[in-house]
Design an enzyme around this catalytic site. Structure first.
Site, PDB file in Angstrom:
ATOM      1  N   TYR A  20     -17.678   6.237   1.041  1.00 20.75           N
ATOM      2  CA  TYR A  20     -17.401   5.237   1.871  1.00 20.75           C
ATOM      3  C   TYR A  20     -17.417   5.537   3.503  1.00 20.75           C
ATOM      4  O   TYR A  20     -16.394   6.407   3.491  1.00 20.75           O
ATOM      5  CB  TYR A  20     -16.326   4.397   1.362  1.00 20.75           C
ATOM      6  CG  TYR A  20     -16.209   3.057   2.194  1.00 20.75           C
ATOM      7  CD1 TYR A  20     -16.603   1.693   1.510  1.00 20.75           C
ATOM      8  CD2 TYR A  20     -15.593   2.774   3.410  1.00 20.75           C
ATOM      9  CE1 TYR A  20     -16.215   0.643   2.143  1.00 20.75           C
ATOM     10  CE2 TYR A  20     -15.275   1.648   3.989  1.00 20.75           C
ATOM     11  CZ  TYR A  20     -15.555   0.504   3.282  1.00 20.75           C
ATOM     12  OH  TYR A  20     -15.637  -0.575   3.796  1.00 20.75           O
ATOM     13  N   TYR A  31     -10.787  -3.762  -3.677  1.00 19.59           N
ATOM     14  CA  TYR A  31     -10.254  -3.518  -2.482  1.00 19.59           C
ATOM     15  C   TYR A  31      -8.692  -3.426  -2.115  1.00 19.59           C
ATOM     16  O   TYR A  31      -8.387  -3.048  -1.067  1.00 19.59           O
ATOM     17  CB  TYR A  31     -10.678  -5.071  -1.736  1.00 19.59           C
ATOM     18  CG  TYR A  31     -12.283  -5.170  -1.661  1.00 19.59           C
ATOM     19  CD1 TYR A  31     -13.256  -4.054  -1.961  1.00 19.59           C
ATOM     20  CD2 TYR A  31     -12.710  -6.044  -0.646  1.00 19.59           C
ATOM     21  CE1 TYR A  31     -14.601  -4.273  -1.805  1.00 19.59           C
ATOM     22  CE2 TYR A  31     -14.277  -6.282  -0.308  1.00 19.59           C
ATOM     23  CZ  TYR A  31     -15.015  -5.499  -0.930  1.00 19.59           C
ATOM     24  OH  TYR A  31     -16.152  -5.602  -0.764  1.00 19.59           O
TER      25      TYR A  31
END
Length: 351
Positions: free
Chosen positions: A221, A313
């Site tokens: 990420y 998340y």
């Protein structure tokens, strides 16, 4: 009573377009796309009106022709974007783009990067001060041992440590070569992935085109590294748009955040799920600053070809998502955002 097609000749102006019978056309792929686009449009219209798909019009209705042209332009734009993504990426895995759902084209304000991009005023020191001199990093006192943790991988390149444990890979000062078993994340994505338009209203998503074994590294990420104060400011703006791209680097402190809204890689398009198939790990390679870990996503189970990739998340590096641990990572959100993951264990909201 003969069927003709209006042909735009590549490299020539529209004034030279011609009408051609089918026998003059030697482009089976374009004709198949034309037929599919026409069928898809009529299928959508049929949902609201009584219309037969076998209607034989002497001429295409303007709405159908407009849709087919838009779809053709979208296909060209997505192909160009796909080519650009593959030119920019520095890893083995190929990137594909697919939209069979709507007329959405490439994002207009997204720039592909392969590693963290520091915001003005932030310095990322990407040079290790020491490295190992191992001949076999599996059996000698390697970089993880020097950091006081276990080597993260087994001989099958699968992660063997629990979530919450940091990964220390060999770095540029190590004497081991590129085939060292402790160099996994730094080699980048090895799998061919597809950025695709979802049909459940979640916008773009990412699916794998090949089978991925459990506990395998899938992707990093990455994004723009900003201060937590700047993240609070941007978070207010993102809330209004209903988007979620802020990932707190809170391994040991809460000074920095990764913002993948404008700058990122394939992970920018990975959707949330309350029952994800990817897990977050903190990684240290050349930069050993504990305030700035790299974020790696590993598979939690076997993921079959064609399956969408997702992560939670609210998932922190510890893997703990109890109510006490949630600090709205990776996204600092103030308004409740409805979750559309569809999992049996869905919590109802992204935050």
């Amino acid at each position: 009573d003969m069927e003709y097609y209006l042909v735009k000749w590549k490299g020539w102006p529209d004034s030279t377009n011609t009408w051609e019978p089918l026998q003059n056309l030697k482009c089976p792929l374009l004709l198949q796309q034309f037929s599919n686009d026409k069928h898809n449009y009529l299928s959508q219209v049929k949902k609201g009106k009584a219309i037969t798909l076998k209607e034989n019009h002497r001429a295409l209705k303007p709405a159908i022709a407009e849709y087919i042209v838009k779809k053709a332009k979208q296909r060209i734009a997505l192909q160009r974007w796909q080519d650009e993504l593959n030119r920019r990426k520095n890893h083995k895995g190929m990137i594909f783009v697919e939209n069979t759902v709507d007329l959405e084209g490439p994002p207009s304000d997204f720039y592909y990067i392969n590693e963290y991009k520091p915001a003005p005023g932030i310095s990322l020191v990407n040079e290790a001060t020491f490295g190992c001199s191992c001949t076999d990093c599996f059996f000698e006192k390697c970089c993880p041992a020097e950091a006081g943790v276990l080597l993260a991988y087994n001989k099958n390149q699968q992660i063997k440590i629990p979530p919450g444990t940091p990964i220390y890979e060999c770095n540029s000062r190590c004497q081991c070569g590129p085939d060292c078993p402790n160099r996994i994340v730094q080699k980048g994505t090895q799998y061919s992935l597809c950025i695709f338009r979802t049909s459940n209203g979640c916008g773009w998503g990412v699916k794998t085109l090949v089978k991925i074994r459990r506990r395998s590294f899938v992707m990093e990420y990455v994004g723009e590294v900003i201060t937590s104060e700047e993240a609070e400011r941007r978070g207010q703006l993102y809330d209004n748009k209903g988007i979620t791209y802020l990932f707190d680097l809170d391994y040991e402190s809460d000074e920095f955040t990764v913002d993948a809204a404008r700058y990122g890689n394939v992970s920018h398009f990975v959707n949330h799920s309350c029952d994800p198939n990817l897990q977050v790990f903190n990684v240290f390679i050349d930069n050993l600053d504990t305030r700035l870990p790299r974020i790696a996503l590993f598979s939690t189970r076997t993921i079959n070809a064609g399956e969408e990739l997702t992560f939670d998340y609210q998932m922190k590096g510890s893997g703990d998502i109890s109510s006490d641990s949630i600090d709205h990572s990776p996204a600092k959100k103030r308004a409740r955002t409805v979750c559309k993951c569809g999992a049996v264990t869905c919590r109802g909201y992204l935050n």
